[in-house]
Design an enzyme around this catalytic site. Sequence first.
Site, mmCIF file in Angstrom:
data_model
loop_
_atom_site.group_PDB
_atom_site.id
_atom_site.type_symbol
_atom_site.label_atom_id
_atom_site.label_comp_id
_atom_site.label_asym_id
_atom_site.label_seq_id
_atom_site.Cartn_x
_atom_site.Cartn_y
_atom_site.Cartn_z
ATOM 1 N N TRP A 102 2.232 27.792 21.485
ATOM 2 C CA TRP A 102 1.893 29.093 22.063
ATOM 3 C C TRP A 102 0.718 29.770 21.380
ATOM 4 O O TRP A 102 0.299 30.840 21.816
ATOM 5 C CB TRP A 102 3.099 30.039 22.020
ATOM 6 C CG TRP A 102 3.842 30.049 20.702
ATOM 7 C CD1 TRP A 102 5.057 29.457 20.461
ATOM 8 C CD2 TRP A 102 3.433 30.643 19.455
ATOM 9 N NE1 TRP A 102 5.421 29.645 19.147
ATOM 10 C CE2 TRP A 102 4.442 30.374 18.499
ATOM 11 C CE3 TRP A 102 2.319 31.369 19.046
ATOM 12 C CZ2 TRP A 102 4.367 30.800 17.171
ATOM 13 C CZ3 TRP A 102 2.241 31.797 17.715
ATOM 14 C CH2 TRP A 102 3.255 31.525 16.804
ATOM 15 N N LYS A 140 3.411 20.135 29.246
ATOM 16 C CA LYS A 140 4.396 21.217 29.112
ATOM 17 C C LYS A 140 3.871 22.244 28.115
ATOM 18 O O LYS A 140 3.826 21.984 26.917
ATOM 19 C CB LYS A 140 5.753 20.700 28.602
ATOM 20 C CG LYS A 140 6.843 21.757 28.760
ATOM 21 C CD LYS A 140 8.051 21.533 27.913
ATOM 22 C CE LYS A 140 7.928 22.116 26.532
ATOM 23 N NZ LYS A 140 7.773 23.596 26.473
ATOM 24 N N GLU A 186 7.032 27.769 26.541
ATOM 25 C CA GLU A 186 7.607 28.609 27.587
ATOM 26 C C GLU A 186 7.227 30.088 27.422
ATOM 27 O O GLU A 186 7.237 30.847 28.374
ATOM 28 C CB GLU A 186 9.130 28.426 27.675
ATOM 29 C CG GLU A 186 9.915 28.594 26.385
ATOM 30 C CD GLU A 186 10.003 27.326 25.529
ATOM 31 O OE1 GLU A 186 9.006 26.580 25.431
ATOM 32 O OE2 GLU A 186 11.076 27.102 24.931
ATOM 33 N N GLU A 232 -0.188 16.467 16.452
ATOM 34 C CA GLU A 232 -0.976 17.503 15.753
ATOM 35 C C GLU A 232 0.036 18.526 15.265
ATOM 36 O O GLU A 232 0.564 19.307 16.053
ATOM 37 C CB GLU A 232 -1.955 18.172 16.725
ATOM 38 C CG GLU A 232 -3.027 17.269 17.270
ATOM 39 C CD GLU A 232 -4.160 17.040 16.285
ATOM 40 O OE1 GLU A 232 -4.114 17.579 15.163
ATOM 41 O OE2 GLU A 232 -5.088 16.290 16.639
ATOM 42 N N CYS A 240 -3.212 26.889 13.006
ATOM 43 C CA CYS A 240 -2.771 25.786 12.144
ATOM 44 C C CYS A 240 -3.781 25.483 11.040
ATOM 45 O O CYS A 240 -3.428 24.855 10.049
ATOM 46 C CB CYS A 240 -2.495 24.548 12.991
ATOM 47 S SG CYS A 240 -3.857 24.172 14.088
ATOM 48 N N GLU A 273 4.685 26.680 5.891
ATOM 49 C CA GLU A 273 3.812 27.276 6.898
ATOM 50 C C GLU A 273 4.448 28.581 7.382
ATOM 51 O O GLU A 273 5.572 28.588 7.861
ATOM 52 C CB GLU A 273 3.647 26.304 8.072
ATOM 53 C CG GLU A 273 2.652 26.803 9.077
ATOM 54 C CD GLU A 273 2.427 25.822 10.214
ATOM 55 O OE1 GLU A 273 3.399 25.306 10.783
ATOM 56 O OE2 GLU A 273 1.248 25.575 10.552
#
Length: 511
Positions: free
Chosen positions: A167, A191, A194, A266, A300, A399
């Site tokens: 997202w 995909k 959501e 990734e 990222c 992270e």
Amino acid sequence: MHHPDTATQDRFPAQDRFADGAQYIAGRPAHGTSGHTHTVLDPATGGAVLTYALAGTEDVDAAVAAARDAFPGWAGAAPGERADALHRFAAVLAERAEDFARAESLQCGKPLKLTREFDVPGTIDNTAFFAGAARHLEGRSAGEYSGDHTSYVRREPLGVVGSIAPWNYPLQMAAWKILPAIAAGNTIVLKPAELTPLTSLMFARAATDAGIPDGVINIVTGTGKEAGEHLVGHPDVVMTSFTGSTGVGRRVAEIATATVKRLHLELGGKAPFVVFDDADLDAAVNGAVAGALINTGQDCTAATRAYVQRAHYEEFVARTAALMETVRLGDPFAAGTDLGPLISHAQRDRVAGFVDRARAYARVVTGGEAPQGELKDGAYYRPTLIADAPQDSEIVQSEIFGPVLAVLPFDTDDEGIALANDTPYGLAASAWSRDVYRANRATREIKAGCVWVNDHIPIISEMPHGGYKSSGFGKDMSAYSFEEYTQLKHVMFDNTAVVRKDWHRTVFGDR
Ligand code: NAD
């Protein structure tokens, strides 16, 4: 219950736009059949943007079937035809740039200046790049290697690719997955996350409007558990390309391995930012604030661990904190906003949890709280600088995916580089120095898929993006991505027309 927010609908009338459903299969929108709905929320206000029916396994099956049907025609098209279609696609995207910027800002909470100047132009440029690259697919070897045969290599597409995206940059991630796959002649089912389906659906619609055949690009918007796992395990899908967290990546890898799929991962990052004592400190402070806060830190490759050589440590901490305090949090659609909210209240609370736990072992120099007043309903969090955390602490190792930078001192160059390499991740890093030998050493010894010198964040379509270590493997963007999305076939012709060949005696008879 989420209240329909008229201000939200004014910014981008998503509910009207996606009245025909939030799936895109065989060139048209469709409603998901899972029996469940999801409501996309505006993270700046908490208001409802779009309620849609999630994809179930049957929708994934329909999308894969559409991609399979489209494959022979698309794979068989001349590279020039695919290139023409991609050039038209780039032109349609450019016409709709403002629309894409608004939709992306709305669903992600990104300031409009970021989506207008980064997400959307980057995607248009990527599309134009792959239009050109589509004509440069090549096999490198051709010739008479045995003496008696002519050999050559054909580079062929794989078939139906199944991709899953996160997202944080929904439009760019859709583009990074879709473009190299289709430029090489594959068809795809993507995909998106959501939470953020809007711009992936708009991207697929723009492709259809540009004349890319139905079924070449299909979008299923469903949950990871239901639609995602079904897509990864689908027997007609030959490759899985996943961008997301390392934890989910492991699960995806298990399913893909069980069904013998080609895999491209990734995954997460925890990028170090190494400042040597001869660096331009002004440049490093500016670079650290921009590199840590881009996309509210949900990047990222964001700078997350600054290692500063001892002589400049305290000055770097003080100046970075002071610059962070000038960053203007606000409504993503308002002029003058630098930083928007995080993607959701859950993500904001997760980030706050990391910072709150760090108070026990480190110094929170600035930030460390959500703003109150008119921003209190959004998923905002103040830019946060944390000093003096131990190298093995959670804030340095995990992270966080929020506007949080940890700063640690180091003494020798050896130590700085060793600390930079001391996490499981290896996606990106930067080195700051005016000494070419020092900087060059850092680029060789830091284990990451990208090392910047005296900058942190920029990406370009021509260059590969991908991780080392637990950040995954395989490359997005650039001509190198074709290695993921194509397979090589050795073709060998006998040139002799000899019936009983010399080598046959190893199987029957003698010379
Ligand atoms: P996530 O791993 O939670 O989700 C990513 C995607 O996987 C979503 O579409 C989700 O629905 C799907 N998913 C979840 N569970 C699944 C399952 N069991 N099977 C199949 N699919 C499943 O990640 P996120 O929170 O959306 O994104 C943030 C993460 O993405 C961070 O870790 C970030 O570092 C990473 N990221 C990496 C890169 C890169 O290029 N390496 C780029 C952007 C984001």
